[in-house]
Design a protein around this motif. Structure first.
Motif, PDB file in Angstrom:
ATOM      1  N   ILE A 118      -8.196  -7.009  -6.647  1.00 22.99           N
ATOM      2  CA  ILE A 118      -6.759  -6.727  -6.638  1.00 22.99           C
ATOM      3  C   ILE A 118      -6.515  -5.223  -6.699  1.00 22.99           C
ATOM      4  O   ILE A 118      -7.012  -4.546  -7.611  1.00 22.99           O
ATOM      5  N   CYS A 119      -5.760  -4.707  -5.732  1.00 20.48           N
ATOM      6  CA  CYS A 119      -5.404  -3.276  -5.731  1.00 20.48           C
ATOM      7  C   CYS A 119      -6.644  -2.435  -6.019  1.00 20.48           C
ATOM      8  O   CYS A 119      -6.653  -1.589  -6.930  1.00 20.48           O
ATOM      9  N   SER A 120      -7.675  -2.670  -5.266  1.00 25.82           N
ATOM     10  CA  SER A 120      -8.959  -2.036  -5.508  1.00 25.82           C
ATOM     11  C   SER A 120      -9.554  -1.592  -4.178  1.00 25.82           C
ATOM     12  O   SER A 120      -8.864  -1.537  -3.162  1.00 25.82           O
ATOM     13  N   SER A 121     -10.850  -1.289  -4.189  1.00 26.14           N
ATOM     14  CA  SER A 121     -11.479  -0.787  -2.977  1.00 26.14           C
ATOM     15  C   SER A 121     -12.986  -0.885  -3.081  1.00 26.14           C
ATOM     16  O   SER A 121     -13.542  -1.019  -4.176  1.00 26.14           O
ATOM     17  N   ALA A 122     -13.636  -0.834  -1.922  1.00 25.38           N
ATOM     18  CA  ALA A 122     -15.101  -0.741  -1.888  1.00 25.38           C
ATOM     19  C   ALA A 122     -15.553   0.704  -2.054  1.00 25.38           C
ATOM     20  O   ALA A 122     -16.742   0.973  -2.214  1.00 25.38           O
ATOM     21  N   HIS A 123     -14.609   1.640  -2.032  1.00 21.28           N
ATOM     22  CA  HIS A 123     -14.885   3.068  -2.231  1.00 21.28           C
ATOM     23  C   HIS A 123     -13.551   3.711  -2.606  1.00 21.28           C
ATOM     24  O   HIS A 123     -12.497   3.299  -2.144  1.00 21.28           O
ATOM     25  N   PHE A 124     -13.573   4.722  -3.434  1.00 18.60           N
ATOM     26  CA  PHE A 124     -12.334   5.292  -3.952  1.00 18.60           C
ATOM     27  C   PHE A 124     -12.133   6.732  -3.467  1.00 18.60           C
ATOM     28  O   PHE A 124     -11.938   7.654  -4.247  1.00 18.60           O
ATOM     29  N   ASN A 125     -12.203   6.904  -2.140  1.00 21.72           N
ATOM     30  CA  ASN A 125     -11.856   8.164  -1.485  1.00 21.72           C
ATOM     31  C   ASN A 125     -12.747   9.335  -1.881  1.00 21.72           C
ATOM     32  O   ASN A 125     -12.303  10.479  -1.946  1.00 21.72           O
ATOM     33  N   GLY A 126     -14.011   9.050  -2.145  1.00 22.94           N
ATOM     34  CA  GLY A 126     -14.947  10.132  -2.405  1.00 22.94           C
ATOM     35  C   GLY A 126     -14.958  10.602  -3.847  1.00 22.94           C
ATOM     36  O   GLY A 126     -14.138  10.193  -4.676  1.00 22.94           O
ATOM     37  N   PRO A 207      -0.191   3.596  -3.732  1.00 21.92           N
ATOM     38  CA  PRO A 207      -0.676   4.858  -3.193  1.00 21.92           C
ATOM     39  C   PRO A 207      -2.150   5.106  -3.507  1.00 21.92           C
ATOM     40  O   PRO A 207      -2.804   5.908  -2.833  1.00 21.92           O
ATOM     41  N   ALA A 208      -2.686   4.438  -4.535  1.00 23.62           N
ATOM     42  CA  ALA A 208      -4.061   4.685  -4.964  1.00 23.62           C
ATOM     43  C   ALA A 208      -5.071   3.941  -4.110  1.00 23.62           C
ATOM     44  O   ALA A 208      -6.086   4.509  -3.674  1.00 23.62           O
ATOM     45  N   THR A 209      -4.827   2.664  -3.895  1.00 23.08           N
ATOM     46  CA  THR A 209      -5.683   1.851  -3.030  1.00 23.08           C
ATOM     47  C   THR A 209      -4.763   1.107  -2.050  1.00 23.08           C
ATOM     48  O   THR A 209      -4.409  -0.048  -2.268  1.00 23.08           O
ATOM     49  N   PRO A 210      -4.360   1.781  -0.978  1.00 22.58           N
ATOM     50  CA  PRO A 210      -3.419   1.189  -0.018  1.00 22.58           C
ATOM     51  C   PRO A 210      -3.964  -0.100   0.606  1.00 22.58           C
ATOM     52  O   PRO A 210      -5.172  -0.370   0.537  1.00 22.58           O
ATOM     53  N   PRO A 211      -3.093  -0.879   1.238  1.00 25.31           N
ATOM     54  CA  PRO A 211      -3.530  -2.146   1.847  1.00 25.31           C
ATOM     55  C   PRO A 211      -4.725  -2.017   2.776  1.00 25.31           C
ATOM     56  O   PRO A 211      -5.517  -2.946   2.882  1.00 25.31           O
ATOM     57  N   ALA A 212      -4.896  -0.871   3.422  1.00 22.22           N
ATOM     58  CA  ALA A 212      -6.037  -0.704   4.331  1.00 22.22           C
ATOM     59  C   ALA A 212      -7.364  -0.867   3.601  1.00 22.22           C
ATOM     60  O   ALA A 212      -8.338  -1.364   4.174  1.00 22.22           O
ATOM     61  N   HIS A 213      -7.407  -0.481   2.333  1.00 23.25           N
ATOM     62  CA  HIS A 213      -8.641  -0.625   1.558  1.00 23.25           C
ATOM     63  C   HIS A 213      -8.965  -2.094   1.316  1.00 23.25           C
ATOM     64  O   HIS A 213     -10.130  -2.506   1.374  1.00 23.25           O
ATOM     65  N   ILE A 229       1.252  -7.994  -1.156  1.00 28.81           N
ATOM     66  CA  ILE A 229       2.415  -8.304  -1.986  1.00 28.81           C
ATOM     67  C   ILE A 229       3.484  -7.240  -1.776  1.00 28.81           C
ATOM     68  O   ILE A 229       3.292  -6.069  -2.148  1.00 28.81           O
ATOM     69  N   PRO A 230       4.613  -7.609  -1.192  1.00 25.98           N
ATOM     70  CA  PRO A 230       5.705  -6.639  -1.020  1.00 25.98           C
ATOM     71  C   PRO A 230       6.235  -6.195  -2.385  1.00 25.98           C
ATOM     72  O   PRO A 230       6.308  -6.982  -3.329  1.00 25.98           O
ATOM     73  N   GLY A 231       6.600  -4.939  -2.488  1.00 19.72           N
ATOM     74  CA  GLY A 231       7.211  -4.447  -3.714  1.00 19.72           C
ATOM     75  C   GLY A 231       6.237  -4.184  -4.837  1.00 19.72           C
ATOM     76  O   GLY A 231       6.654  -3.876  -5.956  1.00 19.72           O
ATOM     77  N   ALA A 232       4.947  -4.297  -4.584  1.00 18.98           N
ATOM     78  CA  ALA A 232       3.940  -4.069  -5.624  1.00 18.98           C
ATOM     79  C   ALA A 232       3.243  -2.741  -5.383  1.00 18.98           C
ATOM     80  O   ALA A 232       2.888  -2.407  -4.249  1.00 18.98           O
TER      81      ALA A 232
END
Length: 378
Positions: A118-126, A207-213, A229-232
């Motif tokens: 949830i609201c996470s990523s496989a990598h956090f932008n370096g 903004p931290a882990t956008p949907p693309a992640h 999730i809209p609005g989240a």
């Protein structure tokens, strides 16, 4: 001396399937306050805190040090699960908690029955931003960083004061060590190796882990699903709890569906249909428990074959004198590939370890079932 475990909160029936809920950096188990109570109706829910976070921030800060990795955090989660007797569990985590879940699913798939990232990523932008944040926190503490928590975590005008206060009160050294873990985390080239049923949940305003992640995870993990999730923003369970609960419930109910499939494969449609037709509002929770736990968790575990499970089950039923159930499982044993001779060998074994009278009754029950089976085949 007792080993210090991660601070955690448990709720729900002790006999229910376990579900671990992981936090985002700077928060505590309060992140799940609007979701965990509903999930605890059907699961044993354990919300855990990162080292140096939550109510026991000082006592758990020693569990992590500079240069920590997500693998280190995952090891602490497994220690907690072991201490709680949770051999296999469903897992959901936010941000850093989601990264822990990805590590567990990749490196310990036998422990994870399903995964929600949830609201996470496989990598956090370096590494750069995280090493800089770690240095800032070690130098100045968390008070200043906590002032910007609302903008990083929530949509404009929304806040959860308890979570912002948790951010402010976290142990700075432990928080910085968690930043170190995020700096080196990158599983983007190994997502295709994950075999655990996976759901990725994105906050469209995050903004931290956008949907693309999250889309990257869903596109790479075989069979994974994606919910936006809209609005989240970044802490979706706090800001949009109903949407997160709906997404998680859909994932977790997969155990019921799979359990019912296995139950029908082993016991036969006729038996399951009879049980379902007799179901009432009073017995429905028990039927759900059987499908979800016995058939969705135990009988689907690949460690033992169905043949082996049939032999174990028949032995246990004979030991406790459950001969009506034994009849059902003699039929199941035939469906699982055991021959009458093999079933007889199992019953003979029980004469030694369960007693001759018990085995005598078991032979009588099995003989009747096998005779009916022969008539049906004629």
């Amino acid at each position: 001396m007792t080993h210090t475990l991660l601070n955690h909160r448990a709720e729900g029936p002790a006999s229910a399937p376990p579900l671990l809920l992981g936090p985002s950096l700077g928060t505590s188990h309060a992140l799940w306050d609007k979701v965990a109570p509903e999930l605890s109706i059907t699961h044993r829910v354990v919300c855990w805190d990162l080292p140096g976070h939550g109510d026991s921030s000082e006592s758990t800060a020693r569990l992590i040090s500079a240069g920590a990795t997500v693998a280190d955090l995952a090891a602490l989660v497994l220690e907690l699960a072991d201490a709680l007797g949770m051999q296999r569990f469903a897992y959901a985590g936010v941000s850093l908690g989601g990264a822990v879940g990805l590590h567990l699913a990749l490196h310990h798939p036998e422990r994870v029955s399903s995964l929600a990232v949830i609201c996470s990523s496989a990598h956090f932008n370096g590494a750069k931003a995280w090493t800089e944040r770690a240095a800032l926190v070690r130098r100045e503490g968390l008070a200043g960083l906590a002032e910007s928590a609302d903008a990083r975590w929530f949509t404009q005008g929304f806040t959860v004061p308890r979570l912002v206060d948790d951010h402010r009160r976290a142990n700075p050294d432990a928080y910085a060590a968690c930043c170190d873990a995020l700096a080196t985390f990158d599983l983007s080239d190994r997502l295709t190796e994950i075999t655990v049923p996976t759901l990725a949940v994105a906050g469209r305003e995050d903004p931290a882990t956008p949907p693309a992640h999250l889309r990257e995870i869903a596109d790479s993990v075989p069979g994974a699903a994606l919910v936006e999730i809209p609005g989240a923003s970044h802490l979706a369970p706090a800001e949009c709890p109903e949407a997160v609960l709906t997404a998680l419930s859909t994932l977790l109910s997969g155990g019921v569906r799979r359990g019912m499939e296995v139950r029908r494969e082993v016991l036969g449609d006729a038996h399951v249909d009879r049980a379902q037709s007799r179901q009432t509002a009073f017995t429905a929770p028990f039927q759900d428990f059987i499908s979800r736990y016995a058939w969705g968790e135990i009988w689907t575990d690949p460690t033992l074959t169905r043949r082996e499970r049939s032999m174990i089950t028949m032995t246990a039923l004979i030991a406790h004198g459950h001969y009506d159930e034994l009849a059902t499982h003699v039929r199941a044993a035939r469906r699982n590939g055991l021959t009458p001779q093999e079933i007889g060998a199992v019953l003979l074994q029980t004469a030694v370890y369960c007693g001759v009278p018990a085995a005598n009754s078991a032979f009588a029950t099995a003989q009747q079932v096998l005779a009916e089976d022969d008539e049906g085949r004629a």
